[in-house]
Design a protein around this motif. Structure first.
Motif, mmCIF file in Angstrom:
data_model
loop_
_atom_site.group_PDB
_atom_site.id
_atom_site.type_symbol
_atom_site.label_atom_id
_atom_site.label_comp_id
_atom_site.label_asym_id
_atom_site.label_seq_id
_atom_site.Cartn_x
_atom_site.Cartn_y
_atom_site.Cartn_z
ATOM 1 N N SER A 76 0.826 -1.207 0.000
ATOM 2 C CA SER A 76 0.000 0.000 0.000
ATOM 3 C C SER A 76 0.865 1.264 0.000
ATOM 4 N N LEU A 77 1.847 1.294 0.882
ATOM 5 C CA LEU A 77 2.706 2.478 0.994
ATOM 6 C C LEU A 77 3.581 2.632 -0.256
ATOM 7 N N ASN A 78 4.169 1.542 -0.701
ATOM 8 C CA ASN A 78 5.044 1.603 -1.888
ATOM 9 C C ASN A 78 4.305 2.131 -3.110
ATOM 10 N N SER A 79 3.090 1.624 -3.362
ATOM 11 C CA SER A 79 2.382 2.053 -4.572
ATOM 12 C C SER A 79 1.971 3.524 -4.490
ATOM 13 N N GLN A 80 1.567 3.992 -3.309
ATOM 14 C CA GLN A 80 1.172 5.394 -3.184
ATOM 15 C C GLN A 80 2.372 6.329 -3.307
ATOM 16 N N ILE A 81 3.487 5.947 -2.688
ATOM 17 C CA ILE A 81 4.705 6.763 -2.809
ATOM 18 C C ILE A 81 5.137 6.802 -4.279
ATOM 19 N N GLU A 97 -3.484 3.364 8.422
ATOM 20 C CA GLU A 97 -4.909 3.074 8.560
ATOM 21 C C GLU A 97 -5.189 1.664 9.083
ATOM 22 N N GLY A 98 -4.185 1.001 9.603
ATOM 23 C CA GLY A 98 -4.367 -0.340 10.142
ATOM 24 C C GLY A 98 -4.131 -1.397 9.079
ATOM 25 N N SER A 99 -4.615 -2.601 9.353
ATOM 26 C CA SER A 99 -4.418 -3.670 8.374
ATOM 27 C C SER A 99 -5.764 -4.264 7.992
ATOM 28 N N LYS A 100 -5.775 -4.891 6.834
ATOM 29 C CA LYS A 100 -6.970 -5.590 6.369
ATOM 30 C C LYS A 100 -6.536 -6.936 5.828
ATOM 31 N N THR A 101 -7.465 -7.876 5.775
ATOM 32 C CA THR A 101 -7.177 -9.192 5.248
ATOM 33 C C THR A 101 -7.455 -9.188 3.748
ATOM 34 N N LEU A 102 -6.491 -9.648 2.983
ATOM 35 C CA LEU A 102 -6.648 -9.695 1.531
ATOM 36 C C LEU A 102 -7.687 -10.748 1.149
ATOM 37 N N GLN A 103 -8.528 -10.399 0.196
ATOM 38 C CA GLN A 103 -9.631 -11.266 -0.203
ATOM 39 C C GLN A 103 -9.317 -12.138 -1.411
ATOM 40 N N ASP A 104 -8.265 -11.802 -2.175
ATOM 41 C CA ASP A 104 -7.912 -12.600 -3.342
ATOM 42 C C ASP A 104 -6.441 -12.422 -3.660
ATOM 43 N N GLY A 105 -6.002 -13.093 -4.683
ATOM 44 C CA GLY A 105 -4.620 -12.966 -5.111
ATOM 45 C C GLY A 105 -3.691 -13.934 -4.407
ATOM 46 N N LEU A 106 -2.408 -13.772 -4.671
ATOM 47 C CA LEU A 106 -1.372 -14.644 -4.147
ATOM 48 C C LEU A 106 -1.369 -14.706 -2.618
ATOM 49 N N TYR A 107 -1.682 -13.580 -1.973
ATOM 50 C CA TYR A 107 -1.623 -13.517 -0.517
ATOM 51 C C TYR A 107 -3.013 -13.523 0.136
ATOM 52 N N LYS A 108 -3.985 -14.131 -0.533
ATOM 53 C CA LYS A 108 -5.352 -14.220 -0.018
ATOM 54 C C LYS A 108 -5.342 -14.753 1.419
ATOM 55 N N GLY A 109 -6.114 -14.074 2.292
ATOM 56 C CA GLY A 109 -6.207 -14.479 3.684
ATOM 57 C C GLY A 109 -5.131 -13.897 4.583
ATOM 58 N N TYR A 115 -2.153 2.382 4.163
ATOM 59 C CA TYR A 115 -1.707 3.755 4.401
ATOM 60 C C TYR A 115 -2.474 4.718 3.508
ATOM 61 N N GLN A 116 -2.458 5.984 3.910
ATOM 62 C CA GLN A 116 -2.925 7.069 3.063
ATOM 63 C C GLN A 116 -1.765 8.057 2.967
ATOM 64 N N VAL A 117 -1.392 8.431 1.747
ATOM 65 C CA VAL A 117 -0.259 9.328 1.521
ATOM 66 C C VAL A 117 -0.750 10.592 0.843
ATOM 67 N N LYS A 118 -0.353 11.736 1.400
ATOM 68 C CA LYS A 118 -0.625 13.055 0.780
ATOM 69 C C LYS A 118 0.724 13.748 0.593
ATOM 70 N N ILE A 119 0.782 14.607 -0.441
ATOM 71 C CA ILE A 119 2.039 15.289 -0.735
ATOM 72 C C ILE A 119 1.794 16.773 -0.933
#
Length: 122
Positions: A76-81, A97-109, A115-119
């Motif tokens: 999350s942080l890498n893509s926003q930066i 913003e805390g963590s959430k459980t991934l619902q799909d993809g390679l790391y599902k579960g 994060y939220q990034v502003k510049i």
């Protein structure tokens, strides 16, 4: 002893010993999500740059009013930066913003940090 050192009174030295205002930490503080960085915490500072973490990932360095803070990168942080592409000196405001459980993809579960990034460009 130099002339400047001789002209400082004991009272001035005692006042200096008790003065905590205006000083910045010389150390670097690493902020790990979920440990030193809790949900809702915000770090605002001047972007210094990146460094490679001990695990081969990316860390982000910010100069804040209380010293240098380093945030561990994650998806999350890498893509926003990457999206805002900060230059050294730009001001970043990063909120965990805390963590959430991934619902799909390679790391599902698996939990992932959010994060939220502003510049503000300088």
């Amino acid at each position: 002893m130099s002339e400047a050192q001789q002209s400082v009174s004991n009272e001035e030295l005692m006042n200096l010993d008790n003065d905590e205002s205006g000083f910045q930490s010389a150390g670097v503080e690493y902020l790990t999500a979920g440990k030193k960085l809790l949900t809702g915490d915000t770090v605002t500072g001047y972007f210094i740059g990146t460094e490679t973490s001990k695990f081969g990932g990316i860390n982000y360095k910010l100069r804040t009013s209380s010293g240098v803070k380093v945030l561990n990168g994650c998806g999350s942080l890498n893509s926003q930066i990457e999206n805002v592409a900060p230059k050294a000196g730009d001001v970043l405001k990063i909120t965990y913003e805390g963590s959430k459980t991934l619902q799909d993809g390679l790391y599902k579960g698996k939990p992932c940090h959010q994060y939220q990034v502003k510049i503000k460009r300088t």
